[in-house]
Design a protein around this motif. Structure first.
Motif, PDB file in Angstrom:
ATOM      1  N   GLN A   1      75.034  42.640  20.429  1.00  0.00           N
ATOM      2  CA  GLN A   1      74.772  43.747  21.350  1.00  0.00           C
ATOM      3  C   GLN A   1      76.026  44.583  21.573  1.00  0.00           C
ATOM      4  OE1 GLN A   1      73.471  42.488  25.212  1.00  0.00           O
ATOM      5  NE2 GLN A   1      72.935  44.568  25.884  1.00  0.00           N
ATOM      6  N   THR A   2      77.161  43.920  21.647  1.00  0.00           N
ATOM      7  CA  THR A   2      78.422  44.640  21.820  1.00  0.00           C
ATOM      8  C   THR A   2      78.732  45.494  20.601  1.00  0.00           C
ATOM      9  OG1 THR A   2      79.253  42.859  23.233  1.00  0.00           O
ATOM     10  CG2 THR A   2      80.874  44.369  22.300  1.00  0.00           C
TER      11      THR A   2
ATOM     12  N   THR B   1      76.569  46.779  18.560  1.00  0.00           N
ATOM     13  CA  THR B   1      75.630  47.907  18.570  1.00  0.00           C
ATOM     14  C   THR B   1      76.123  49.014  19.507  1.00  0.00           C
ATOM     15  OG1 THR B   1      73.802  46.388  18.128  1.00  0.00           O
ATOM     16  CG2 THR B   1      73.240  48.567  18.986  1.00  0.00           C
ATOM     17  N   GLN B   2      76.636  48.646  20.655  1.00  0.00           N
ATOM     18  CA  GLN B   2      77.146  49.643  21.600  1.00  0.00           C
ATOM     19  C   GLN B   2      78.365  50.367  21.043  1.00  0.00           C
ATOM     20  OE1 GLN B   2      77.837  47.400  25.155  1.00  0.00           O
ATOM     21  NE2 GLN B   2      75.665  47.307  25.728  1.00  0.00           N
TER      22      GLN B   2
ATOM     23  N   GLU C   1      78.676  54.603  20.030  1.00  0.00           N
ATOM     24  CA  GLU C   1      79.617  55.504  20.685  1.00  0.00           C
ATOM     25  C   GLU C   1      80.431  56.314  19.681  1.00  0.00           C
ATOM     26  OE1 GLU C   1      81.974  53.174  23.265  1.00  0.00           O
ATOM     27  OE2 GLU C   1      80.354  52.734  24.681  1.00  0.00           O
TER      28      GLU C   1
END
Length: 229
Positions: free
Chosen positions: A209-210, A212-213, A217
């Motif tokens: 998940q990290t 993906t973030q 960005e």
């Protein structure tokens, strides 16, 4: 020899009274009116008395409070004449006497109060002033109906000190709220870490998940190792 007495009629509208004084005997005939009544010209001296409620401003008074702070306070007084006869016979000028007594009462009452009491408890102070002033004017036939404190002016240095104190209090509250938020956030992170440490799969999901973030960005290429076994 015939003697004729001439009476001048007078008509007074409510709520005006007159006090008729005999100029030869100095006797008071009492209050007359409203309505039709008669007087003796050149014998009776007439004094009109208004029975309506009237007001006057108490000019700003320099007052030293109980905690040694100099303030300037003004007020407004509402009063009426309830006994026309003694308002004329017991005092030369009832309105002026009431004004002077009101200024003295304002200084005496506020001189026993703290600055904070004057700023926050005006209603009770005004009621106390009304009681004292009404007792003083009762022998003059005057009833004090109401007193209002209009303005309390502080020295410039005191205003700056109070503003600085209020600003410091606001900053302290803001820091306290921020610290409480940090404390709650730390507890939440600790709880999340405890949950993740008990489940390796949850740690891997959080890792993905990290990534993906990060990829969302910035338009960049990320290389990360994947265990072969």
């Amino acid at each position: 020899m015939n003697f004729r007495y001439y009476f001048d009629p007078a008509i007074l509208a409510s709520p005006i009274n007159v006090i008729a004084s005999n100029t030869t005997t100095n006797n008071q005939d009492g209050a007359k009116g409203p309505g039709l009544f008669f007087i003796l010209p050149c014998v009776d001296l007439i004094t009109k008395v208004d029975l309506r409620t009237v007001t006057f401003d108490v000019p700003p008074q320099e007052i030293l409070t109980r905690d040694s702070v100099t303030v300037s306070v003004d007020a407004v007084v509402y009063f009426r004449i309830c006994n026309p006869t003694i308002s004329v016979t017991n005092v030369a000028n009832s309105r002026v006497a009431t004004q002077l007594l009101a200024a003295t009462t304002l200084r005496n009452v506020l001189g026993t109060k703290l600055l904070q009491e004057i700023l926050s408890d005006r209603e009770n102070i005004a009621h106390s002033m009304q009681t004292h002033l009404d007792e003083g004017t009762e022998p003059w036939g005057i009833q004090v109906e109401r007193i209002e404190i209009k303005d309390v002016r502080l020295p410039v240095s005191m205003q700056r000190s109070m503003a600085a104190e209020a600003e410091a209090a606001r900053e302290a509250r803001a820091k306290l709220i921020a610290a409480e938020g940090e404390k709650n956030a730390s507890r939440s992170l600790k709880d999340a870490a405890d949950v993740i440490s008990q489940s390796p799969i949850a740690l891997q999901l959080r890792y993905l998940q990290t990534l993906t973030q990060i990829a969302a960005e910035k338009n960049s290429t990320i290389i990360f190792p994947i265990p072969s076994s």
